[in-house]
Design a protein around this motif. Structure first.
Motif, short mmCIF file in Angstrom:
data_model
loop_
_atom_site.label_atom_id
_atom_site.label_comp_id
_atom_site.label_asym_id
_atom_site.label_seq_id
_atom_site.Cartn_x
_atom_site.Cartn_y
_atom_site.Cartn_z
N MET A 66 51.80 45.23 88.27
CA MET A 66 51.27 45.13 89.61
C MET A 66 52.00 46.10 90.55
N TYR A 67 53.32 46.20 90.36
CA TYR A 67 54.08 47.09 91.23
C TYR A 67 53.65 48.54 91.01
N LEU A 68 53.34 48.86 89.77
CA LEU A 68 52.88 50.21 89.46
C LEU A 68 51.56 50.52 90.16
N ALA A 69 50.68 49.52 90.25
CA ALA A 69 49.41 49.70 90.96
C ALA A 69 49.67 49.98 92.44
N TYR A 70 50.60 49.22 93.03
CA TYR A 70 50.96 49.46 94.43
C TYR A 70 51.50 50.88 94.61
N LEU A 71 52.40 51.28 93.70
CA LEU A 71 52.98 52.62 93.80
C LEU A 71 51.91 53.70 93.65
N ALA A 72 50.94 53.48 92.80
CA ALA A 72 49.84 54.44 92.65
C ALA A 72 49.05 54.55 93.96
N ASP A 73 48.79 53.41 94.57
CA ASP A 73 48.06 53.41 95.85
C ASP A 73 48.83 54.13 96.94
N ILE A 74 50.09 53.78 97.11
CA ILE A 74 50.86 54.35 98.21
C ILE A 74 51.15 55.84 97.95
N SER A 75 51.35 56.20 96.69
CA SER A 75 51.57 57.62 96.37
C SER A 75 50.32 58.44 96.69
N GLY A 76 49.16 57.88 96.43
CA GLY A 76 47.91 58.56 96.79
C GLY A 76 47.80 58.77 98.28
N LYS A 77 48.22 57.77 99.05
CA LYS A 77 48.17 57.89 100.52
C LYS A 77 49.13 58.97 101.00
N LEU A 136 45.45 47.78 93.44
CA LEU A 136 45.79 46.35 93.47
C LEU A 136 44.53 45.49 93.46
N ILE A 137 43.54 45.90 94.22
CA ILE A 137 42.28 45.15 94.26
C ILE A 137 41.65 45.11 92.87
N GLU A 138 41.70 46.23 92.18
CA GLU A 138 41.13 46.29 90.84
C GLU A 138 41.84 45.32 89.89
N LEU A 139 43.16 45.26 89.95
CA LEU A 139 43.91 44.33 89.10
C LEU A 139 43.60 42.88 89.45
N ILE A 140 43.48 42.59 90.73
CA ILE A 140 43.15 41.23 91.16
C ILE A 140 41.77 40.84 90.67
N SER A 141 40.85 41.78 90.70
CA SER A 141 39.49 41.48 90.22
C SER A 141 39.47 41.22 88.71
N GLU A 142 40.49 41.72 88.00
CA GLU A 142 40.61 41.47 86.57
C GLU A 142 41.35 40.16 86.28
N GLY A 143 41.80 39.46 87.33
CA GLY A 143 42.42 38.16 87.14
C GLY A 143 43.92 38.09 87.35
N TYR A 144 44.56 39.19 87.69
CA TYR A 144 46.00 39.17 87.95
C TYR A 144 46.28 38.61 89.33
N LEU A 145 47.45 38.03 89.48
CA LEU A 145 47.85 37.46 90.76
C LEU A 145 49.05 38.24 91.31
N ILE A 146 49.10 38.35 92.63
CA ILE A 146 50.23 39.02 93.27
C ILE A 146 51.30 37.98 93.57
N SER A 147 52.49 38.23 93.08
CA SER A 147 53.59 37.28 93.32
C SER A 147 54.17 37.49 94.72
N ARG A 148 54.87 36.48 95.19
CA ARG A 148 55.53 36.60 96.50
C ARG A 148 56.61 37.67 96.45
N ASN A 149 57.26 37.78 95.29
CA ASN A 149 58.30 38.79 95.14
C ASN A 149 57.72 40.19 95.29
N LEU A 150 56.56 40.44 94.69
CA LEU A 150 55.92 41.75 94.82
C LEU A 150 55.53 42.01 96.27
N LYS A 151 54.99 41.01 96.94
CA LYS A 151 54.64 41.18 98.35
C LYS A 151 55.87 41.53 99.17
N SER A 152 56.97 40.86 98.89
CA SER A 152 58.21 41.11 99.62
C SER A 152 58.71 42.54 99.37
#
Length: 82
Positions: A1-12, A59-75
């Motif tokens: 999940m963290y890798l998905a976030y990093l991919a998103d923010i790196s793209g931005k 992140l949206i794509e992973l969530i749509s596949e059934g993954y959940l975002i942990s509080r630790n990842l959000k933090s």
């Protein structure tokens, strides 16, 4: 999940970097783009805190596949954006 976030923010950041490049760029419009990007970072941080992930397509794509975002990842993502 963290890798998905990093991919998103790196793209931005890549998009932002490309906006600052070119022969027709000057300090005035670059300053405006930098200020706007800082505002976007704040917006993304607040959106993430309220579970609005529209800016994070991977992140949206992973969530749509059934993954959940942990509080630790959000933090971690929240501190990174801060």
């Amino acid at each position: 999940m963290y890798l998905a976030y990093l991919a998103d923010i790196s793209g931005k950041f890549n998009e932002f970097n490309l906006q600052l490049q070119g022969f027709d760029k000057n300090i005035f419009n670059s300053t405006q783009k930098i200020k706007a990007f800082y505002k976007k970072l704040s917006l993304w941080k607040n959106s993430l805190a309220s579970n609005n992930l529209t800016a994070f397509s991977c992140l949206i794509e992973l969530i749509s596949e059934g993954y959940l975002i942990s509080r630790n990842l959000k933090s971690i993502c929240h501190s990174h954006l801060a």
